[in-house]
Design a protein around this motif. Structure first.
Motif, mmCIF file in Angstrom:
data_model
loop_
_atom_site.group_PDB
_atom_site.id
_atom_site.type_symbol
_atom_site.label_atom_id
_atom_site.label_comp_id
_atom_site.label_asym_id
_atom_site.label_seq_id
_atom_site.Cartn_x
_atom_site.Cartn_y
_atom_site.Cartn_z
ATOM 1 N N TYR A 218 44.841 -19.939 -12.796
ATOM 2 C CA TYR A 218 44.201 -18.667 -13.131
ATOM 3 C C TYR A 218 44.539 -17.691 -12.008
ATOM 4 O O TYR A 218 45.123 -18.064 -10.992
ATOM 5 C CB TYR A 218 42.674 -18.826 -13.311
ATOM 6 C CG TYR A 218 41.936 -19.180 -12.052
ATOM 7 C CD1 TYR A 218 41.863 -20.505 -11.609
ATOM 8 C CD2 TYR A 218 41.331 -18.195 -11.265
ATOM 9 C CE1 TYR A 218 41.203 -20.835 -10.425
ATOM 10 C CE2 TYR A 218 40.673 -18.522 -10.087
ATOM 11 C CZ TYR A 218 40.617 -19.838 -9.671
ATOM 12 O OH TYR A 218 39.983 -20.158 -8.500
ATOM 13 N N ASP A 219 44.177 -16.429 -12.234
ATOM 14 C CA ASP A 219 44.430 -15.361 -11.259
ATOM 15 C C ASP A 219 43.073 -15.025 -10.636
ATOM 16 O O ASP A 219 42.130 -14.703 -11.377
ATOM 17 C CB ASP A 219 45.048 -14.192 -12.060
ATOM 18 C CG ASP A 219 45.108 -12.874 -11.313
ATOM 19 O OD1 ASP A 219 44.608 -12.771 -10.189
ATOM 20 O OD2 ASP A 219 45.653 -11.925 -11.920
ATOM 21 N N ILE A 220 42.950 -15.108 -9.326
ATOM 22 C CA ILE A 220 41.638 -14.889 -8.691
ATOM 23 C C ILE A 220 41.102 -13.471 -8.926
ATOM 24 O O ILE A 220 39.922 -13.215 -8.734
ATOM 25 C CB ILE A 220 41.646 -15.197 -7.171
ATOM 26 C CG1 ILE A 220 42.479 -14.157 -6.405
ATOM 27 C CG2 ILE A 220 42.067 -16.621 -6.859
ATOM 28 C CD1 ILE A 220 41.920 -13.872 -5.036
ATOM 29 N N SER A 221 41.980 -12.560 -9.352
ATOM 30 C CA SER A 221 41.520 -11.197 -9.637
ATOM 31 C C SER A 221 41.259 -10.979 -11.130
ATOM 32 O O SER A 221 41.053 -9.848 -11.569
ATOM 33 C CB SER A 221 42.540 -10.164 -9.124
ATOM 34 O OG SER A 221 43.760 -10.264 -9.825
ATOM 35 N N SER A 222 41.252 -12.069 -11.905
ATOM 36 C CA SER A 222 40.973 -11.959 -13.345
ATOM 37 C C SER A 222 39.926 -12.990 -13.761
ATOM 38 O O SER A 222 40.215 -14.176 -13.923
ATOM 39 C CB SER A 222 42.259 -12.179 -14.150
ATOM 40 O OG SER A 222 41.943 -12.473 -15.490
ATOM 41 N N ARG A 223 38.716 -12.506 -13.913
ATOM 42 C CA ARG A 223 37.611 -13.367 -14.369
ATOM 43 C C ARG A 223 37.957 -14.010 -15.716
ATOM 44 O O ARG A 223 37.692 -15.180 -15.954
ATOM 45 C CB ARG A 223 36.357 -12.480 -14.431
ATOM 46 C CG ARG A 223 35.178 -12.927 -15.228
ATOM 47 C CD ARG A 223 34.473 -14.201 -14.822
ATOM 48 N NE ARG A 223 34.196 -14.353 -13.428
ATOM 49 C CZ ARG A 223 33.639 -15.471 -12.907
ATOM 50 N NH1 ARG A 223 33.271 -16.475 -13.655
ATOM 51 N NH2 ARG A 223 33.447 -15.561 -11.628
ATOM 52 N N ASP A 224 38.593 -13.233 -16.593
ATOM 53 C CA ASP A 224 38.977 -13.758 -17.908
ATOM 54 C C ASP A 224 39.879 -14.983 -17.782
ATOM 55 O O ASP A 224 39.723 -15.951 -18.518
ATOM 56 C CB ASP A 224 39.775 -12.709 -18.708
ATOM 57 C CG ASP A 224 38.848 -11.754 -19.433
ATOM 58 O OD1 ASP A 224 37.611 -11.936 -19.322
ATOM 59 O OD2 ASP A 224 39.369 -10.841 -20.098
ATOM 60 N N SER A 225 40.833 -14.908 -16.880
ATOM 61 C CA SER A 225 41.800 -16.013 -16.778
ATOM 62 C C SER A 225 41.102 -17.288 -16.287
ATOM 63 O O SER A 225 41.480 -18.395 -16.667
ATOM 64 C CB SER A 225 42.979 -15.633 -15.873
ATOM 65 O OG SER A 225 42.596 -15.562 -14.514
ATOM 66 N N PHE A 226 40.064 -17.133 -15.461
ATOM 67 C CA PHE A 226 39.283 -18.290 -15.007
ATOM 68 C C PHE A 226 38.406 -18.805 -16.151
ATOM 69 O O PHE A 226 38.339 -20.012 -16.413
ATOM 70 C CB PHE A 226 38.425 -17.894 -13.804
ATOM 71 C CG PHE A 226 37.594 -19.018 -13.243
ATOM 72 C CD1 PHE A 226 38.198 -20.102 -12.610
ATOM 73 C CD2 PHE A 226 36.205 -18.992 -13.345
ATOM 74 C CE1 PHE A 226 37.430 -21.149 -12.082
ATOM 75 C CE2 PHE A 226 35.438 -20.027 -12.823
ATOM 76 C CZ PHE A 226 36.049 -21.106 -12.188
ATOM 77 N N ASP A 227 37.758 -17.890 -16.852
ATOM 78 C CA ASP A 227 36.918 -18.303 -17.989
ATOM 79 C C ASP A 227 37.747 -19.042 -19.041
ATOM 80 O O ASP A 227 37.259 -19.979 -19.674
ATOM 81 C CB ASP A 227 36.228 -17.091 -18.614
ATOM 82 C CG ASP A 227 35.135 -16.536 -17.703
ATOM 83 O OD1 ASP A 227 34.722 -17.259 -16.771
ATOM 84 O OD2 ASP A 227 34.709 -15.383 -17.919
ATOM 85 N N ARG B 201 39.426 -9.512 -5.803
ATOM 86 C CA ARG B 201 38.955 -10.826 -6.235
ATOM 87 C C ARG B 201 37.788 -10.722 -7.218
ATOM 88 O O ARG B 201 36.841 -9.979 -6.988
ATOM 89 C CB ARG B 201 38.527 -11.624 -4.994
ATOM 90 C CG ARG B 201 38.000 -13.010 -5.279
ATOM 91 C CD ARG B 201 37.448 -13.656 -4.003
ATOM 92 N NE ARG B 201 38.492 -14.090 -3.082
ATOM 93 C CZ ARG B 201 39.096 -15.287 -3.157
ATOM 94 N NH1 ARG B 201 38.776 -16.130 -4.113
ATOM 95 N NH2 ARG B 201 40.005 -15.609 -2.276
ATOM 96 N N GLU B 202 37.871 -11.520 -8.292
ATOM 97 C CA GLU B 202 36.756 -11.602 -9.251
ATOM 98 C C GLU B 202 36.184 -13.010 -9.356
ATOM 99 O O GLU B 202 35.196 -13.231 -10.048
ATOM 100 C CB GLU B 202 37.224 -11.137 -10.654
ATOM 101 C CG GLU B 202 37.523 -9.645 -10.739
ATOM 102 C CD GLU B 202 37.867 -9.180 -12.149
ATOM 103 O OE1 GLU B 202 37.961 -10.027 -13.070
ATOM 104 O OE2 GLU B 202 38.047 -7.960 -12.323
ATOM 105 N N VAL B 203 36.842 -13.986 -8.723
ATOM 106 C CA VAL B 203 36.378 -15.378 -8.777
ATOM 107 C C VAL B 203 36.337 -15.912 -7.349
ATOM 108 O O VAL B 203 37.353 -15.902 -6.651
ATOM 109 C CB VAL B 203 37.330 -16.262 -9.624
ATOM 110 C CG1 VAL B 203 36.792 -17.680 -9.728
ATOM 111 C CG2 VAL B 203 37.551 -15.653 -11.013
#
Ligand code: GDP
Ligand code: MG
Length: 176
Positions: A87-96, A128-130
């Motif tokens: 995932y990309d630490i700056s994309s909450r969506d990609s982590f979700d 960063r979002e995550v």
């Protein structure tokens, strides 16, 4: 006569949303380069690289457009001894999406004992979002290794694949 010992070959599959840096991680690991311009990759691709310690050949499969062509994905993770969930630490969506889709996907197409590695890429960005704490907690709860990387600067990229190879050697002893 001495026989050359052929390193064990390990298939590893990079999965995760489009644009998280899968191709960039593969490229940085294989040939040490990075491209700032986004280039969509299409088709099934793999690259190989032989490590000295541990002595293994990693066959690294890049998702290459299969983010969209999901019917191809089972071919891609078949026989993989390690799934690298990016995932990309700056994309909450990609982590979700790792939590809601990619982890289940690899688990349902996995060989027994497949090693899972959660990777927070783009660790160099300041949007960063995550948090690494949240990701580490999630990984621990899902029997998954965790590391943050920057494909842009090469941070932790060799380390990631070296640790993944070591984990595979432990989890899946060679059969032949
Ligand atoms: P993929 O779709 O998952 O294969 O992602 P790509 O490897 O094509 O990368 C998508 C975009 O993110 C490209 O513009 C890359 O240059 C950029 N990118 C990839 N990794 C990093 C990174 O670690 N840091 C930064 N800042 N950008 C990155
Ligand atoms: Mg790609």
């Amino acid at each position: 006569m001495t026989a050359a010992i052929k390193p064990r070959t390990m298939k590893m599959a990079l999965v995760g949303d489009i644009n998280v840096g899968k191709t960039s991680l593969a490229r940085m690991f294989i040939d040490g380069t990075f491209q700032a311009r986004y280039q969509a990759s299409v088709g099934l691709h793999f690259h190989t690289k032989t490590l000295r310690d541990p002595s293994v050949t990693i066959q690294l499969w890049d998702t290459a457009g299969t983010e969209r062509y999901r019917s191809l994905l089972p071919h891609y993770t078949r026989d993989a001894v390690c799934a690298v969930l990016v995932y990309d630490i700056s994309s909450r969506d990609s982590f979700d999406n790792v939590r809601s889709y990619w982890l289940d996907f690899v688990e349902s197409h996995a060989i027994p004992n497949m090693v899972k590695f959660l990777v927070g890429n783009k660790a160099d960005v300041d949007t960063r979002e995550v948090s690494d704490y949240e990701a580490q907690m999630f990984a621990t709860n899902h029997d998954t290794f965790f590391m943050e990387t920057s494909a842009k600067f090469g941070t932790n990229v060799d380390n990631l694949f070296t640790e993944a190879a070591k984990a595979v050697i432990k989890a899946i002893p060679e059969t032949q």
